[in-house]
Design an enzyme around this catalytic site. Structure first.
Site, PDB file in Angstrom:
ATOM      1  N   LYS A  22      53.249  43.858  32.650  1.00 43.68           N
ATOM      2  CA  LYS A  22      53.117  43.014  32.448  1.00 43.68           C
ATOM      3  C   LYS A  22      51.137  42.384  32.007  1.00 43.68           C
ATOM      4  CE  LYS A  22      51.759  40.236  36.407  1.00 43.68           C
ATOM      5  NZ  LYS A  22      50.646  39.956  36.679  1.00 43.68           N
ATOM      6  N   ASN A  23      50.377  42.962  32.404  1.00 47.75           N
ATOM      7  CA  ASN A  23      49.132  42.307  32.887  1.00 47.75           C
ATOM      8  C   ASN A  23      48.051  42.669  31.254  1.00 47.75           C
ATOM      9  OD1 ASN A  23      49.070  41.465  35.027  1.00 47.75           O
ATOM     10  ND2 ASN A  23      47.880  43.218  35.837  1.00 47.75           N
ATOM     11  N   ARG A  94      46.704  32.100  36.213  1.00 52.00           N
ATOM     12  CA  ARG A  94      45.019  32.369  35.319  1.00 52.00           C
ATOM     13  C   ARG A  94      45.454  33.101  34.238  1.00 52.00           C
ATOM     14  NH1 ARG A  94      41.936  32.434  38.845  1.00 52.00           N
ATOM     15  NH2 ARG A  94      40.730  33.995  37.671  1.00 52.00           N
ATOM     16  N   CYS A 118      43.167  31.366  43.540  1.00 49.04           N
ATOM     17  CA  CYS A 118      44.922  31.367  43.733  1.00 49.04           C
ATOM     18  C   CYS A 118      44.568  32.442  45.449  1.00 49.04           C
ATOM     19  CB  CYS A 118      44.958  32.686  43.429  1.00 49.04           C
ATOM     20  SG  CYS A 118      45.179  34.363  43.339  1.00 49.04           S
ATOM     21  N   ARG A 123      38.358  34.167  42.783  1.00 56.51           N
ATOM     22  CA  ARG A 123      39.099  34.116  41.354  1.00 56.51           C
ATOM     23  C   ARG A 123      38.039  33.324  40.443  1.00 56.51           C
ATOM     24  NH1 ARG A 123      44.841  36.484  40.742  1.00 56.51           N
ATOM     25  NH2 ARG A 123      43.173  38.091  39.134  1.00 56.51           N
ATOM     26  N   PRO A 124      36.424  33.616  40.167  1.00 60.60           N
ATOM     27  CA  PRO A 124      36.169  33.167  39.444  1.00 60.60           C
ATOM     28  C   PRO A 124      36.321  33.488  37.732  1.00 60.60           C
ATOM     29  CG  PRO A 124      34.492  33.969  40.982  1.00 60.60           C
ATOM     30  CD  PRO A 124      36.099  33.814  40.985  1.00 60.60           C
ATOM     31  N   VAL A 125      36.036  32.583  37.244  1.00 61.51           N
ATOM     32  CA  VAL A 125      35.228  33.018  35.597  1.00 61.51           C
ATOM     33  C   VAL A 125      34.707  32.588  35.102  1.00 61.51           C
ATOM     34  CG1 VAL A 125      38.799  32.521  34.916  1.00 61.51           C
ATOM     35  CG2 VAL A 125      36.213  30.684  34.616  1.00 61.51           C
ATOM     36  N   ASP A 126      33.455  32.987  35.918  1.00 62.52           N
ATOM     37  CA  ASP A 126      32.167  32.622  35.007  1.00 62.52           C
ATOM     38  C   ASP A 126      31.393  33.898  34.373  1.00 62.52           C
ATOM     39  OD1 ASP A 126      32.040  34.231  37.138  1.00 62.52           O
ATOM     40  OD2 ASP A 126      30.267  34.309  38.015  1.00 62.52           O
ATOM     41  N   LEU A 127      32.607  34.410  34.627  1.00 59.39           N
ATOM     42  CA  LEU A 127      31.565  35.709  33.920  1.00 59.39           C
ATOM     43  C   LEU A 127      32.530  35.995  32.248  1.00 59.39           C
ATOM     44  CD1 LEU A 127      31.949  38.647  36.371  1.00 59.39           C
ATOM     45  CD2 LEU A 127      30.521  38.058  35.406  1.00 59.39           C
ATOM     46  N   ASP A 308      46.196  46.396  43.054  1.00 57.00           N
ATOM     47  CA  ASP A 308      47.833  46.013  42.316  1.00 57.00           C
ATOM     48  C   ASP A 308      48.648  46.820  42.973  1.00 57.00           C
ATOM     49  OD1 ASP A 308      47.203  44.595  39.481  1.00 57.00           O
ATOM     50  OD2 ASP A 308      46.297  44.265  41.327  1.00 57.00           O
ATOM     51  N   ILE A 330      38.249  44.693  45.589  1.00 64.33           N
ATOM     52  CA  ILE A 330      38.685  43.856  44.425  1.00 64.33           C
ATOM     53  C   ILE A 330      38.296  42.700  44.536  1.00 64.33           C
ATOM     54  CG2 ILE A 330      39.472  43.668  42.733  1.00 64.33           C
ATOM     55  CD1 ILE A 330      38.021  45.887  42.841  1.00 64.33           C
ATOM     56  N   ARG A 400      57.725  36.733  39.172  1.00 64.15           N
ATOM     57  CA  ARG A 400      56.146  37.019  37.522  1.00 64.15           C
ATOM     58  C   ARG A 400      55.813  38.515  37.464  1.00 64.15           C
ATOM     59  NH1 ARG A 400      51.188  34.139  39.727  1.00 64.15           N
ATOM     60  NH2 ARG A 400      51.044  34.267  38.249  1.00 64.15           N
TER      61      ARG A 400
HETATM   62  C1  EPZ Z   1      43.349  41.576  35.762  1.00 60.89           C
HETATM   63  O1  EPZ Z   1      43.207  40.211  36.658  1.00 60.89           O
HETATM   64  C2  EPZ Z   1      44.668  40.900  36.730  1.00 60.89           C
HETATM   65  N1  EPZ Z   1      45.642  40.065  35.967  1.00 60.89           N
HETATM   66  C3  EPZ Z   1      44.958  41.507  37.826  1.00 60.89           C
HETATM   67  O2  EPZ Z   1      46.614  42.165  38.676  1.00 60.89           O
HETATM   68  C4  EPZ Z   1      43.953  42.796  39.202  1.00 60.89           C
HETATM   69  O3  EPZ Z   1      44.308  42.751  40.355  1.00 60.89           O
HETATM   70  C5  EPZ Z   1      42.883  42.384  38.248  1.00 60.89           C
HETATM   71  O4  EPZ Z   1      42.588  42.377  36.899  1.00 60.89           O
HETATM   72  C6  EPZ Z   1      41.684  43.865  38.661  1.00 60.89           C
HETATM   73  O5  EPZ Z   1      42.296  44.740  38.187  1.00 60.89           O
HETATM   74  C7  EPZ Z   1      45.700  40.626  35.326  1.00 60.89           C
HETATM   75  O6  EPZ Z   1      45.719  40.958  33.911  1.00 60.89           O
HETATM   76  C8  EPZ Z   1      46.962  39.179  33.895  1.00 60.89           C
HETATM   77  P1  EPZ Z   1      39.137  40.934  37.553  1.00 60.89           P
HETATM   78  P2  EPZ Z   1      41.475  39.506  36.308  1.00 60.89           P
HETATM   79  O7  EPZ Z   1      38.828  39.459  36.554  1.00 60.89           O
HETATM   80  O8  EPZ Z   1      41.480  39.473  35.489  1.00 60.89           O
HETATM   81  C9  EPZ Z   1      36.250  39.100  40.382  1.00 60.89           C
HETATM   82  C10 EPZ Z   1      48.380  41.056  39.481  1.00 60.89           C
HETATM   83  O9  EPZ Z   1      49.151  41.418  40.649  1.00 60.89           O
HETATM   84  N2  EPZ Z   1      35.678  38.258  38.562  1.00 60.89           N
HETATM   85  O10 EPZ Z   1      39.061  42.426  37.484  1.00 60.89           O
HETATM   86  O11 EPZ Z   1      41.562  38.161  37.123  1.00 60.89           O
HETATM   87  C11 EPZ Z   1      37.396  38.379  40.437  1.00 60.89           C
HETATM   88  O12 EPZ Z   1      37.353  37.454  41.903  1.00 60.89           O
HETATM   89  C12 EPZ Z   1      47.662  40.349  38.865  1.00 60.89           C
HETATM   90  O13 EPZ Z   1      49.428  41.759  38.306  1.00 60.89           O
HETATM   91  C13 EPZ Z   1      35.126  37.208  39.427  1.00 60.89           C
HETATM   92  O14 EPZ Z   1      33.994  37.106  39.855  1.00 60.89           O
HETATM   93  O15 EPZ Z   1      40.821  39.937  37.689  1.00 60.89           O
HETATM   94  C14 EPZ Z   1      37.575  40.049  41.158  1.00 60.89           C
HETATM   95  O16 EPZ Z   1      37.181  39.387  42.539  1.00 60.89           O
HETATM   96  C15 EPZ Z   1      46.497  40.439  40.088  1.00 60.89           C
HETATM   97  N3  EPZ Z   1      34.130  36.439  37.893  1.00 60.89           N
HETATM   98  C16 EPZ Z   1      36.475  40.971  40.797  1.00 60.89           C
HETATM   99  O17 EPZ Z   1      35.732  40.441  39.864  1.00 60.89           O
HETATM  100  C17 EPZ Z   1      34.913  37.078  36.788  1.00 60.89           C
HETATM  101  O18 EPZ Z   1      34.909  35.518  35.875  1.00 60.89           O
HETATM  102  C18 EPZ Z   1      38.282  41.600  39.983  1.00 60.89           C
HETATM  103  O19 EPZ Z   1      38.749  40.693  39.117  1.00 60.89           O
HETATM  104  C19 EPZ Z   1      36.153  37.086  37.074  1.00 60.89           C
HETATM  105  C20 EPZ Z   1      36.314  37.891  37.763  1.00 60.89           C
END
Ligand code: EPZ
Length: 422
Positions: A22-23, A94, A118, A123-127, A308, A330, A400
Protein backbone atom coordinates in the site's frame (compact mmCIF):
# COMPACT_ATOMS: atom_id res chain seq x y z
CA UNK A 1 -20.48 -0.21 9.36
CA UNK A 2 -19.26 -3.79 8.98
CA UNK A 3 -17.81 -5.94 11.77
CA UNK A 4 -15.59 -9.00 11.77
CA UNK A 5 -16.24 -11.93 14.13
CA UNK A 6 -13.19 -14.04 15.07
CA UNK A 7 -13.38 -17.23 17.15
CA UNK A 8 -10.16 -18.45 18.73
CA UNK A 9 -9.68 -22.02 17.59
CA UNK A 10 -6.06 -23.09 17.63
CA UNK A 11 -3.20 -23.43 15.16
CA UNK A 12 -3.29 -22.08 11.61
CA UNK A 13 -1.57 -23.93 8.77
CA UNK A 14 -1.04 -23.25 5.09
CA UNK A 15 0.01 -20.44 2.76
CA UNK A 16 -1.03 -16.77 2.56
CA UNK A 17 -0.15 -14.67 -0.52
CA UNK A 18 1.23 -11.20 0.33
CA UNK A 19 0.02 -8.34 -1.86
CA UNK A 20 1.83 -5.30 -3.27
CA UNK A 21 2.68 -2.60 -0.74
CA UNK A 22 0.00 0.00 0.00
CA UNK A 23 2.64 2.52 1.06
CA UNK A 24 4.67 1.95 -2.09
CA UNK A 25 1.65 2.19 -4.38
CA UNK A 26 0.50 5.44 -2.77
CA UNK A 27 3.74 7.15 -3.82
CA UNK A 28 4.16 5.35 -7.15
CA UNK A 29 0.75 6.49 -8.37
CA UNK A 30 1.47 10.27 -8.07
CA UNK A 31 4.72 9.64 -10.01
CA UNK A 32 2.54 9.48 -13.12
CA UNK A 33 2.17 13.27 -12.80
CA UNK A 34 5.87 13.62 -13.65
CA UNK A 35 5.45 12.39 -17.22
CA UNK A 36 3.06 12.90 -20.10
CA UNK A 37 3.49 9.23 -21.06
CA UNK A 38 1.60 6.31 -19.46
CA UNK A 39 2.90 4.74 -16.24
CA UNK A 40 1.73 1.17 -15.58
CA UNK A 41 1.92 -0.44 -12.13
CA UNK A 42 1.58 -4.21 -11.73
CA UNK A 43 1.09 -6.15 -8.46
CA UNK A 44 -1.01 -3.25 -7.17
CA UNK A 45 -3.03 -4.03 -3.99
CA UNK A 46 -6.83 -3.82 -4.07
CA UNK A 47 -7.47 -1.40 -1.18
CA UNK A 48 -9.72 1.55 -0.38
CA UNK A 49 -6.68 3.86 -0.09
CA UNK A 50 -5.74 2.99 -3.68
CA UNK A 51 -9.31 3.85 -4.74
CA UNK A 52 -8.95 7.22 -2.97
CA UNK A 53 -5.66 7.98 -4.75
CA UNK A 54 -7.33 6.96 -8.04
CA UNK A 55 -10.16 9.39 -7.29
CA UNK A 56 -7.65 12.16 -6.56
CA UNK A 57 -5.61 11.61 -9.74
CA UNK A 58 -8.79 11.54 -11.81
CA UNK A 59 -9.93 14.81 -10.18
CA UNK A 60 -6.74 16.39 -11.55
CA UNK A 61 -7.51 15.16 -15.05
CA UNK A 62 -5.26 12.09 -15.08
CA UNK A 63 -6.62 8.87 -16.58
CA UNK A 64 -6.45 5.77 -14.37
CA UNK A 65 -7.53 2.42 -15.82
CA UNK A 66 -7.76 -0.63 -13.57
CA UNK A 67 -7.08 -4.00 -15.19
CA UNK A 68 -7.02 -7.55 -13.79
CA UNK A 69 -9.41 -6.75 -10.94
CA UNK A 70 -7.29 -3.73 -9.93
CA UNK A 71 -3.93 -5.50 -9.79
CA UNK A 72 -2.76 -3.50 -12.82
CA UNK A 73 -3.10 0.29 -12.93
CA UNK A 74 -2.50 2.11 -16.22
CA UNK A 75 -2.19 5.84 -15.57
CA UNK A 76 -1.72 8.77 -17.90
CA UNK A 77 -1.56 12.47 -17.06
CA UNK A 78 -0.60 14.02 -20.39
CA UNK A 79 -3.05 16.86 -19.95
CA UNK A 80 -4.03 17.81 -16.40
CA UNK A 81 -7.06 20.09 -16.41
CA UNK A 82 -6.99 20.85 -12.71
CA UNK A 83 -4.10 21.55 -10.36
CA UNK A 84 -6.10 21.69 -7.14
CA UNK A 85 -6.15 18.68 -4.78
CA UNK A 86 -9.40 19.20 -2.94
CA UNK A 87 -9.81 19.04 0.87
CA UNK A 88 -12.68 16.54 0.53
CA UNK A 89 -10.32 13.93 -0.91
CA UNK A 90 -7.11 14.92 0.92
CA UNK A 91 -8.77 14.73 4.36
CA UNK A 92 -9.70 11.09 3.66
CA UNK A 93 -6.11 10.11 3.05
CA UNK A 94 -2.95 12.00 4.09
CA UNK A 95 -0.85 10.43 1.35
CA UNK A 96 -2.72 12.79 -1.03
CA UNK A 97 -0.03 15.38 -0.19
CA UNK A 98 2.27 13.30 -2.43
CA UNK A 99 0.74 14.88 -5.56
CA UNK A 100 2.26 18.24 -4.57
CA UNK A 101 5.89 17.61 -5.51
CA UNK A 102 5.27 15.92 -8.88
CA UNK A 103 2.60 18.41 -10.01
CA UNK A 104 4.80 21.37 -9.07
CA UNK A 105 7.87 19.84 -10.72
CA UNK A 106 6.19 19.20 -14.05
CA UNK A 107 3.75 22.07 -14.41
CA UNK A 108 5.26 24.75 -12.16
CA UNK A 109 2.17 25.22 -10.01
CA UNK A 110 -0.06 23.22 -7.64
CA UNK A 111 -2.65 23.84 -4.96
CA UNK A 112 -3.03 21.06 -2.37
CA UNK A 113 -5.16 21.01 0.75
CA UNK A 114 -3.29 20.50 4.01
CA UNK A 115 -4.20 16.97 5.12
CA UNK A 116 -5.03 17.76 8.74
CA UNK A 117 -4.24 15.37 11.57
CA UNK A 118 -5.31 11.80 12.04
CA UNK A 119 -6.00 9.36 14.88
CA UNK A 120 -2.35 8.49 15.50
CA UNK A 121 -0.97 12.02 15.61
CA UNK A 122 -0.84 15.61 14.36
CA UNK A 123 1.27 14.51 11.38
CA UNK A 124 2.29 17.93 10.02
CA UNK A 125 3.70 18.33 6.51
CA UNK A 126 6.22 21.08 7.28
CA UNK A 127 9.15 18.92 6.13
CA UNK A 128 7.48 18.37 2.74
CA UNK A 129 7.12 22.14 2.30
CA UNK A 130 10.64 22.99 3.50
CA UNK A 131 12.12 20.48 1.05
CA UNK A 132 10.27 22.02 -1.90
CA UNK A 133 11.28 25.53 -0.79
CA UNK A 134 14.91 24.35 -0.79
CA UNK A 135 14.36 23.61 -4.49
CA UNK A 136 13.12 27.14 -5.16
CA UNK A 137 9.37 26.62 -4.72
CA UNK A 138 7.35 29.67 -3.58
CA UNK A 139 4.71 28.51 -1.09
CA UNK A 140 1.77 30.33 0.44
CA UNK A 141 -0.74 28.87 2.96
CA UNK A 142 -4.25 30.17 2.34
CA UNK A 143 -7.54 28.87 3.84
CA UNK A 144 -6.11 25.43 4.56
CA UNK A 145 -4.45 25.03 1.17
CA UNK A 146 -0.80 25.14 0.10
CA UNK A 147 -0.43 27.32 -3.01
CA UNK A 148 2.86 26.32 -4.61
CA UNK A 149 4.61 28.00 -7.54
CA UNK A 150 7.87 27.40 -9.37
CA UNK A 151 7.59 29.81 -12.34
CA UNK A 152 11.01 29.04 -13.86
CA UNK A 153 10.84 25.40 -12.76
CA UNK A 154 12.42 23.87 -9.62
CA UNK A 155 16.17 24.15 -9.06
CA UNK A 156 18.42 21.46 -7.58
CA UNK A 157 19.13 22.14 -3.91
CA UNK A 158 20.46 20.78 -0.64
CA UNK A 159 17.68 19.37 1.58
CA UNK A 160 18.56 18.62 5.22
CA UNK A 161 15.74 16.73 6.97
CA UNK A 162 15.84 17.44 10.76
CA UNK A 163 14.03 14.13 11.29
CA UNK A 164 13.40 11.14 9.06
CA UNK A 165 10.14 11.49 7.13
CA UNK A 166 9.01 8.87 4.59
CA UNK A 167 6.48 11.11 2.87
CA UNK A 168 8.69 14.20 2.77
CA UNK A 169 11.52 12.11 1.28
CA UNK A 170 9.11 10.79 -1.37
CA UNK A 171 7.75 14.25 -2.26
CA UNK A 172 11.26 15.72 -2.52
CA UNK A 173 12.61 12.74 -4.46
CA UNK A 174 9.87 12.98 -7.07
CA UNK A 175 10.17 16.77 -7.38
CA UNK A 176 13.97 16.63 -7.73
CA UNK A 177 13.83 14.35 -10.78
CA UNK A 178 12.76 17.31 -12.95
CA UNK A 179 14.59 20.11 -11.08
CA UNK A 180 17.40 21.91 -12.93
CA UNK A 181 20.70 20.66 -11.50
CA UNK A 182 21.57 18.37 -8.62
CA UNK A 183 19.57 17.80 -5.44
CA UNK A 184 20.94 16.08 -2.33
CA UNK A 185 18.53 14.76 0.31
CA UNK A 186 20.30 14.42 3.69
CA UNK A 187 18.83 12.29 6.51
CA UNK A 188 16.48 10.78 3.93
CA UNK A 189 14.15 7.91 4.81
CA UNK A 190 15.55 4.45 3.92
CA UNK A 191 12.30 2.44 3.75
CA UNK A 192 11.94 -0.19 0.99
CA UNK A 193 9.09 1.93 -0.41
CA UNK A 194 11.63 4.72 -1.09
CA UNK A 195 13.88 2.28 -2.98
CA UNK A 196 10.86 1.00 -4.91
CA UNK A 197 9.92 4.57 -5.88
CA UNK A 198 13.51 5.29 -6.97
CA UNK A 199 13.53 2.08 -9.05
CA UNK A 200 10.32 3.18 -10.78
CA UNK A 201 11.62 6.72 -11.39
CA UNK A 202 14.85 5.30 -12.86
CA UNK A 203 12.75 3.19 -15.25
CA UNK A 204 11.12 6.49 -16.27
CA UNK A 205 14.58 7.99 -16.98
CA UNK A 206 15.41 9.70 -13.69
CA UNK A 207 19.01 9.82 -12.43
CA UNK A 208 19.02 8.80 -8.75
CA UNK A 209 21.77 7.41 -6.49
CA UNK A 210 21.89 6.47 -2.81
CA UNK A 211 18.24 5.46 -2.30
CA UNK A 212 18.07 3.09 0.68
CA UNK A 213 20.77 5.11 2.44
CA UNK A 214 20.38 8.39 4.36
CA UNK A 215 21.80 10.45 1.46
CA UNK A 216 20.04 10.44 -1.90
CA UNK A 217 21.48 12.38 -4.87
CA UNK A 218 19.28 13.25 -7.84
CA UNK A 219 20.52 14.74 -11.13
CA UNK A 220 17.54 16.56 -12.68
CA UNK A 221 16.51 15.71 -16.28
CA UNK A 222 14.32 17.63 -18.75
CA UNK A 223 11.54 15.07 -18.94
CA UNK A 224 10.56 11.56 -17.84
CA UNK A 225 9.06 8.89 -20.04
CA UNK A 226 6.45 6.26 -19.32
CA UNK A 227 7.32 2.87 -17.78
CA UNK A 228 5.92 -0.33 -16.32
CA UNK A 229 6.83 -1.12 -12.72
CA UNK A 230 5.90 -3.93 -10.29
CA UNK A 231 4.88 -2.71 -6.81
CA UNK A 232 7.17 -4.14 -4.12
CA UNK A 233 5.73 -6.71 -1.63
CA UNK A 234 3.93 -5.18 1.35
CA UNK A 235 6.30 -5.67 4.31
CA UNK A 236 3.63 -4.59 6.83
CA UNK A 237 1.03 -7.06 5.55
CA UNK A 238 3.87 -9.62 5.54
CA UNK A 239 4.81 -8.92 9.16
CA UNK A 240 1.16 -8.97 10.18
CA UNK A 241 0.52 -12.48 8.81
CA UNK A 242 3.86 -13.74 10.16
CA UNK A 243 2.43 -13.00 13.60
CA UNK A 244 -0.61 -15.25 13.07
CA UNK A 245 1.20 -18.60 13.70
CA UNK A 246 3.26 -16.85 16.37
CA UNK A 247 0.14 -15.88 18.32
CA UNK A 248 -1.96 -19.03 17.86
CA UNK A 249 0.43 -21.81 16.81
CA UNK A 250 0.76 -23.75 13.57
CA UNK A 251 2.93 -22.99 10.56
CA UNK A 252 2.28 -20.43 7.80
CA UNK A 253 4.16 -19.70 4.60
CA UNK A 254 3.80 -16.06 3.55
CA UNK A 255 4.12 -16.20 -0.24
CA UNK A 256 6.25 -13.42 -1.74
CA UNK A 257 7.77 -12.57 1.64
CA UNK A 258 11.42 -11.48 1.70
CA UNK A 259 13.69 -11.34 4.75
CA UNK A 260 15.33 -8.07 3.63
CA UNK A 261 11.97 -6.30 3.98
CA UNK A 262 11.49 -7.32 7.62
CA UNK A 263 15.01 -7.64 9.06
CA UNK A 264 14.60 -5.97 12.45
CA UNK A 265 11.13 -7.51 12.86
CA UNK A 266 12.53 -11.02 12.30
CA UNK A 267 15.25 -10.41 14.90
CA UNK A 268 12.54 -9.67 17.46
CA UNK A 269 10.53 -12.75 16.41
CA UNK A 270 13.66 -14.88 16.82
CA UNK A 271 14.23 -13.50 20.32
CA UNK A 272 10.58 -14.22 21.14
CA UNK A 273 10.99 -17.87 20.12
CA UNK A 274 9.54 -17.74 16.62
CA UNK A 275 11.42 -19.34 13.71
CA UNK A 276 11.46 -17.74 10.25
CA UNK A 277 12.70 -19.84 7.34
CA UNK A 278 13.30 -18.51 3.83
CA UNK A 279 11.74 -20.80 1.21
CA UNK A 280 11.78 -20.61 -2.60
CA UNK A 281 8.34 -18.96 -2.50
CA UNK A 282 8.43 -16.83 0.64
CA UNK A 283 8.88 -17.01 4.42
CA UNK A 284 7.75 -19.95 6.59
CA UNK A 285 6.94 -19.05 10.21
CA UNK A 286 6.28 -21.21 13.30
CA UNK A 287 6.93 -21.23 17.03
CA UNK A 288 10.27 -22.87 17.89
CA UNK A 289 9.08 -24.77 20.93
CA UNK A 290 5.52 -24.06 21.80
CA UNK A 291 5.72 -20.89 23.85
CA UNK A 292 6.46 -17.23 23.11
CA UNK A 293 8.85 -15.13 25.20
CA UNK A 294 8.32 -11.45 26.00
CA UNK A 295 10.72 -9.08 24.18
CA UNK A 296 11.20 -5.30 24.30
CA UNK A 297 10.48 -3.26 21.14
CA UNK A 298 11.31 0.32 20.16
CA UNK A 299 9.92 1.63 16.88
CA UNK A 300 12.39 3.43 14.59
CA UNK A 301 12.72 4.48 10.96
CA UNK A 302 13.85 1.66 8.64
CA UNK A 303 15.89 -0.47 9.08
CA UNK A 304 14.66 -0.36 12.69
CA UNK A 305 11.46 -1.99 13.98
CA UNK A 306 8.54 -0.51 11.95
CA UNK A 307 5.94 1.57 13.75
CA UNK A 308 3.32 -0.02 11.48
CA UNK A 309 3.96 -3.39 13.15
CA UNK A 310 3.90 -2.11 16.75
CA UNK A 311 0.20 -2.73 17.38
CA UNK A 312 0.41 -6.25 15.95
CA UNK A 313 3.50 -7.05 18.04
CA UNK A 314 1.70 -5.80 21.14
CA UNK A 315 -1.04 -8.36 20.48
CA UNK A 316 1.60 -11.12 20.49
CA UNK A 317 3.20 -9.81 23.66
CA UNK A 318 -0.19 -9.93 25.44
CA UNK A 319 0.10 -13.73 25.68
CA UNK A 320 3.92 -14.03 25.82
CA UNK A 321 5.76 -15.34 28.89
CA UNK A 322 7.09 -12.39 30.85
CA UNK A 323 6.88 -8.62 30.55
CA UNK A 324 7.69 -6.58 27.45
CA UNK A 325 8.20 -2.82 27.06
CA UNK A 326 7.08 -1.30 23.78
CA UNK A 327 8.30 2.21 22.97
CA UNK A 328 6.54 4.11 20.17
CA UNK A 329 9.03 6.71 18.97
CA UNK A 330 7.50 7.73 15.62
CA UNK A 331 3.94 8.83 16.42
CA UNK A 332 2.58 10.52 19.53
CA UNK A 333 -0.67 8.57 19.88
CA UNK A 334 -0.31 5.07 18.56
CA UNK A 335 -1.48 2.93 21.49
CA UNK A 336 -5.23 3.16 20.89
CA UNK A 337 -5.38 -0.62 20.47
CA UNK A 338 -4.23 -1.00 24.12
CA UNK A 339 -7.61 -0.23 25.79
CA UNK A 340 -9.31 -2.62 23.35
CA UNK A 341 -6.80 -5.39 24.12
CA UNK A 342 -7.36 -4.73 27.85
CA UNK A 343 -11.06 -5.42 27.23
CA UNK A 344 -9.90 -8.89 26.13
CA UNK A 345 -8.04 -9.42 29.43
CA UNK A 346 -4.61 -8.11 28.43
CA UNK A 347 -2.42 -6.51 31.10
CA UNK A 348 -1.05 -3.29 29.60
CA UNK A 349 0.18 -0.12 31.30
CA UNK A 350 0.53 2.90 29.01
CA UNK A 351 2.57 5.95 30.05
CA UNK A 352 3.14 8.45 27.23
CA UNK A 353 5.03 6.69 24.46
CA UNK A 354 5.73 3.57 26.49
CA UNK A 355 3.47 0.52 26.94
CA UNK A 356 4.40 -2.20 29.44
CA UNK A 357 2.74 -5.53 28.62
CA UNK A 358 2.59 -8.44 31.09
CA UNK A 359 1.68 -11.64 29.29
CA UNK A 360 -1.41 -13.58 30.40
CA UNK A 361 -2.24 -17.24 29.90
CA UNK A 362 -5.09 -16.61 27.49
CA UNK A 363 -7.08 -13.62 26.24
CA UNK A 364 -10.88 -13.71 26.34
CA UNK A 365 -12.98 -12.82 23.30
CA UNK A 366 -14.97 -9.55 23.59
CA UNK A 367 -16.62 -6.84 21.45
CA UNK A 368 -13.83 -4.35 20.54
CA UNK A 369 -13.53 -1.32 18.28
CA UNK A 370 -10.99 -0.63 15.53
CA UNK A 371 -9.53 2.88 15.82
CA UNK A 372 -6.97 2.95 13.01
CA UNK A 373 -5.62 0.70 10.30
CA UNK A 374 -2.96 -1.20 12.20
CA UNK A 375 -4.86 -1.27 15.50
CA UNK A 376 -7.75 -3.02 13.72
CA UNK A 377 -5.62 -5.91 12.54
CA UNK A 378 -3.94 -6.28 15.95
CA UNK A 379 -7.41 -6.94 17.41
CA UNK A 380 -8.03 -9.65 14.81
CA UNK A 381 -4.70 -11.29 15.69
CA UNK A 382 -5.66 -11.18 19.39
CA UNK A 383 -9.06 -12.66 18.55
CA UNK A 384 -7.42 -15.59 16.74
CA UNK A 385 -5.73 -16.58 20.01
CA UNK A 386 -8.49 -15.62 22.44
CA UNK A 387 -10.96 -17.98 24.09
CA UNK A 388 -14.40 -17.46 22.59
CA UNK A 389 -15.67 -14.86 20.17
CA UNK A 390 -14.25 -11.40 19.40
CA UNK A 391 -16.32 -8.90 17.43
CA UNK A 392 -14.22 -6.14 15.84
CA UNK A 393 -16.36 -3.18 14.78
CA UNK A 394 -15.53 -0.27 12.38
CA UNK A 395 -13.53 -2.54 10.11
CA UNK A 396 -13.57 0.08 7.34
CA UNK A 397 -10.17 0.96 8.85
CA UNK A 398 -8.99 -2.52 7.86
CA UNK A 399 -10.11 -2.12 4.26
CA UNK A 400 -7.61 0.72 3.84
CA UNK A 401 -4.60 -1.56 4.12
CA UNK A 402 -5.47 -5.26 4.01
CA UNK A 403 -7.05 -6.90 0.99
CA UNK A 404 -9.31 -9.96 1.56
CA UNK A 405 -8.21 -10.40 5.20
CA UNK A 406 -11.15 -12.75 6.02
CA UNK A 407 -10.55 -14.91 2.94
CA UNK A 408 -6.79 -15.10 3.58
CA UNK A 409 -7.16 -16.13 7.24
CA UNK A 410 -10.08 -18.51 6.54
CA UNK A 411 -7.91 -20.29 3.95
CA UNK A 412 -5.43 -21.30 6.68
CA UNK A 413 -8.04 -22.49 9.19
CA UNK A 414 -9.21 -19.41 11.03
CA UNK A 415 -12.85 -19.16 12.15
CA UNK A 416 -13.56 -15.63 10.94
CA UNK A 417 -16.43 -13.95 9.16
CA UNK A 418 -17.49 -10.46 8.14
CA UNK A 419 -20.98 -9.25 8.95
CA UNK A 420 -22.38 -6.19 7.26
CA UNK A 421 -23.50 -3.41 9.54
CA UNK A 422 -26.31 -0.90 9.17
C1 EPZ B 1 4.39 6.90 6.18
O1 EPZ B 1 3.65 7.98 6.72
C2 EPZ B 1 3.42 5.74 6.10
N1 EPZ B 1 2.30 6.07 5.24
C3 EPZ B 1 2.91 5.39 7.51
O2 EPZ B 1 2.08 4.24 7.40
C4 EPZ B 1 4.10 5.05 8.38
O3 EPZ B 1 3.64 4.79 9.70
C5 EPZ B 1 5.09 6.22 8.39
O4 EPZ B 1 5.48 6.54 7.03
C6 EPZ B 1 6.36 5.91 9.19
O5 EPZ B 1 6.98 4.81 8.67
C7 EPZ B 1 2.48 6.03 3.90
O6 EPZ B 1 3.55 5.74 3.40
C8 EPZ B 1 1.28 6.39 3.07
P1 EPZ B 1 6.56 10.21 8.25
P2 EPZ B 1 4.29 9.47 6.72
O7 EPZ B 1 6.55 11.46 7.47
O8 EPZ B 1 5.14 9.66 5.53
C9 EPZ B 1 6.65 13.60 11.56
C10 EPZ B 1 0.15 2.96 7.71
O9 EPZ B 1 -0.34 2.44 8.72
N2 EPZ B 1 6.59 14.54 10.43
O10 EPZ B 1 7.72 9.27 8.11
O11 EPZ B 1 3.20 10.44 6.97
C11 EPZ B 1 5.38 12.80 11.72
O12 EPZ B 1 4.43 13.51 12.49
C12 EPZ B 1 0.69 4.37 7.75
O13 EPZ B 1 0.28 2.37 6.59
C13 EPZ B 1 6.74 15.90 10.67
O14 EPZ B 1 6.91 16.33 11.81
O15 EPZ B 1 5.22 9.39 8.00
C14 EPZ B 1 5.87 11.55 12.42
O16 EPZ B 1 5.96 11.81 13.81
C15 EPZ B 1 0.46 5.00 9.11
N3 EPZ B 1 6.67 16.77 9.63
C16 EPZ B 1 7.28 11.35 11.87
O17 EPZ B 1 7.65 12.61 11.28
C17 EPZ B 1 6.51 16.33 8.33
O18 EPZ B 1 6.47 17.16 7.41
C18 EPZ B 1 7.37 10.29 10.76
O19 EPZ B 1 6.37 10.58 9.81
C19 EPZ B 1 6.35 14.94 8.11
C20 EPZ B 1 6.41 14.06 9.17
Amino acid sequence: MDSIIVTGNGPLNGQIPIAGAKNACLTLMPATLLSDEPLTLTNAPRLSDIKTMTELLRSLGAEVTQLQDGQVLVMSSHALNNHVADYDIVRKMRASILVLGPMLARDGHAVVSLPGGCAIGARPVDLHLKALEAMGAELELKEGYVHAKAPGGLKGGNVDFPLVSVGATENALMAATLAKGTTVLNNAAREPEIVDLADCLRRMGAQIDGDGTSTITIQGVDRLNGATHPVVTDRIELGTYMLAPAICGGELECLGGRIDLVGAFCEKLDAAGISVEETKTGLKVARKNGHVRAVDVTTEPFPGFPTDLQAQMMALMCTAQGTSVLEEKIFENRFMHAPELIRMGAKIDVHGGTATVTGVERLKGAPVMATDLRASVSLILAGLAAEGETIVSRVYHLDRGYEHVVRKLESVGARIERISGQ
